[in-house]
Design a protein around this motif. Structure first.
Motif: not given
Length: 321
Positions: A299-320
Motif C-alpha cells: 500500500f505504501a508503494q502504491a501511494a508513492l507510485c500514485t504520488a509520482c505519476v500525479t506529480a509527473l502528470g500535473l507538472g508535465g501538463a502545466l509545462l506542455v
C-alpha cells in the motif's frame, strides 16, 4: 473450465448493464469489483480453471484488440511535448516504483507488477507483466486491487482540476498522463468535460503504447537472469510475447488501414467485454485474507507510485498542455 469462463463473461455483461445505468462506472471496473465481492462471499474453487483461462488467455486477446484503439497519427497530433510526457511517466514511474519497492522490502516481482500497473495502464499492465515473469497469483491479485483503489481515488482529484484553473486541454493531459486505468481516465476526463475527455484518452493510449517495449524489456531481462537456458522446471519466456506482437500489429493496422468506424466500434465492444471478463477473474483473487497477508508495504508503494505519476502528470501538463 466452461463454468468459470461463463461466469467471467456473465460478470462482464453485468458490467455493461451497470455502465449503461451509471456511465461513470465502466464495465471493466464493475467486473473487478464483482470479482472481489465474489471472492470474499463464496468459494470459487470449482470455477478456478475457467477463471484462470479468463485471467490469462482472454486477457491477452483483449490487449491485442486494445491496439486497434491506438492510432499513431492521433498520438502524433498531441505534439512532441505531450508525447515526451507520456514516455516520461512510464520511463520514470517504473524505476521509481521499483526503487520504492526495494526500500520497503517488497518482493521484486510484486514490486514490478505494481510499478508497471501504476505507470502504464493499470490491471492490464499488471497481468501483462505477470505473463513474462514468475509472479504468483496472490501478487497479481494484490497489484490489481491496489490499482483499483488508488486509480479510483484519482478520479475526483482530476475532476477538481478545474479548481486549479486548468483549461480542458491541460486537464485532459493531466488525466491521461496520471490516472492508472483507461476506464478510470474516461471517468475522470468525462467529469471535467468532453474536451478534456478527448485529450485524456489519446494521452492515455500513448502511455498504453509503452506496454509493448516494456514487456519486451522485462522478458529479455528474465531470460538473462535465468542464464539463457531452462532452469529447473521454469521455462524461458519468449523474447517477444505473442500477445505483444499482436498488440503492435493491431496498432500498425489501425494506423495505416482505413477501417470503417462500425468495425472499430464493434472491436471496442469486444475488447471491453474480454477485458471485463479477465478483470473479473483477476478480481476473484483479491480476498481480505490475501490483502492482510500482503501487509502495509504494498500500500505504501502504491501511494508513492500514485504520488509520482500525479506529480509527473500535473507538472508535465502545466509545462506542455
Amino acid at each position: 473450465m466452461a463454468g468459470g469462463l461463463a461466469l467471467a463473461f456473465a460478470a462482464a455483461l453485468v458490467g455493461f448493464v451497470v455502465s449503461r445505468i451509471s456511465p461513470l462506472l465502466s464495465p471493466v471496473l464493475v467486473a473487478i469489483l464483482l470479482g472481489v465481492v465474489a471472492a470474499n462471499a463464496v468459494r470459487l474453487d470449482a470455477w478456478r480453471p475457467g477463471l484462470d483461462l479468463a485471467g490469462k488467455r482472454v486477457l491477452r486477446i483483449g490487449i491485442v484488440l486494445l491496439g486497434l484503439q491506438l492510432s499513431l497519427g492521433a498520438i502524433a497530433s498531441l505534439g512532441f511535448g505531450v508525447i515526451v510526457l507520456a514516455v516520461a511517466v512510464v520511463a520514470l514511474g517504473v524505476p521509481f516504483g521499483l526503487w520504492c519497492g526495494k526500500r520497503l522490502g517488497i518482493e521484486p516481482t510484486q514490486s514490478l507488477l505494481t510499478a508497471c500497473g501504476f505507470s502504464i495502464c493499470g490491471a492490464a499492465a499488471v497481468a501483462a507483466a505477470a505473463g513474462v515473469s514468475d509472479a504468483r497469483d496472490e501478487e497479481v491479485a494484490t497489484s490489481v486491487a491496489l490499482v483499483v483503489v488508488f486509480g479510483t481515488l484519482m478520479i475526483p482529484l482530476v475532476a477538481l482540476s478545474a479548481a486549479l484553473g486548468l483549461d480542458d486541454h491541460t486537464a485532459g493531459v493531466f488525466a491521461g498522463a496520471s490516472v492508472h486505468e483507461v476506464a478510470q481516465v474516461v471517468a475522470a476526463g468525462g467529469l471535467v468535460g468532453q474536451g478534456a475527455l478527448a485529450v485524456a484518452v489519446v494521452v492515455k493510449l500513448a502511455r498504453v503504447l509503452m506496454l509493448a517495449p516494456l514487456i519486451t524489456v522485462i522478458a529479455v531481462h528474465r531470460r538473462r537472469t535465468m542464464g539463457g537456458a531452462e532452469s529447473g522446471s521454469a521455462t524461458l519466456p519468449p523474447l517477444v510475447p505473442l500477445f505483444v506482437v499482436g498488440f503492435v500489429a493491431a496498432v500498425v493496422v489501425r494506423s495505416v488501414v482505413p477501417i470503417p468506424s462500425s468495425v472499430l466500434d464493434g472491436a471496442k465492444v469486444l475488447q471491453t467485454l474480454l477485458l471485463a471478463a479477465a478483470m473479473f477473474a483477476l478480481g476473484t483473487g483479491v480476498t481480505a485474507k490475501a490483502m492482510r497477508a500482503a501487509g502495509a508495504a504494498p500500500f505504501a508503494q502504491a501511494a508513492l507510485c500514485t504520488a509520482c505519476v500525479t506529480a509527473l502528470g500535473l507538472g508535465g501538463a502545466l509545462l506542455v498542455g
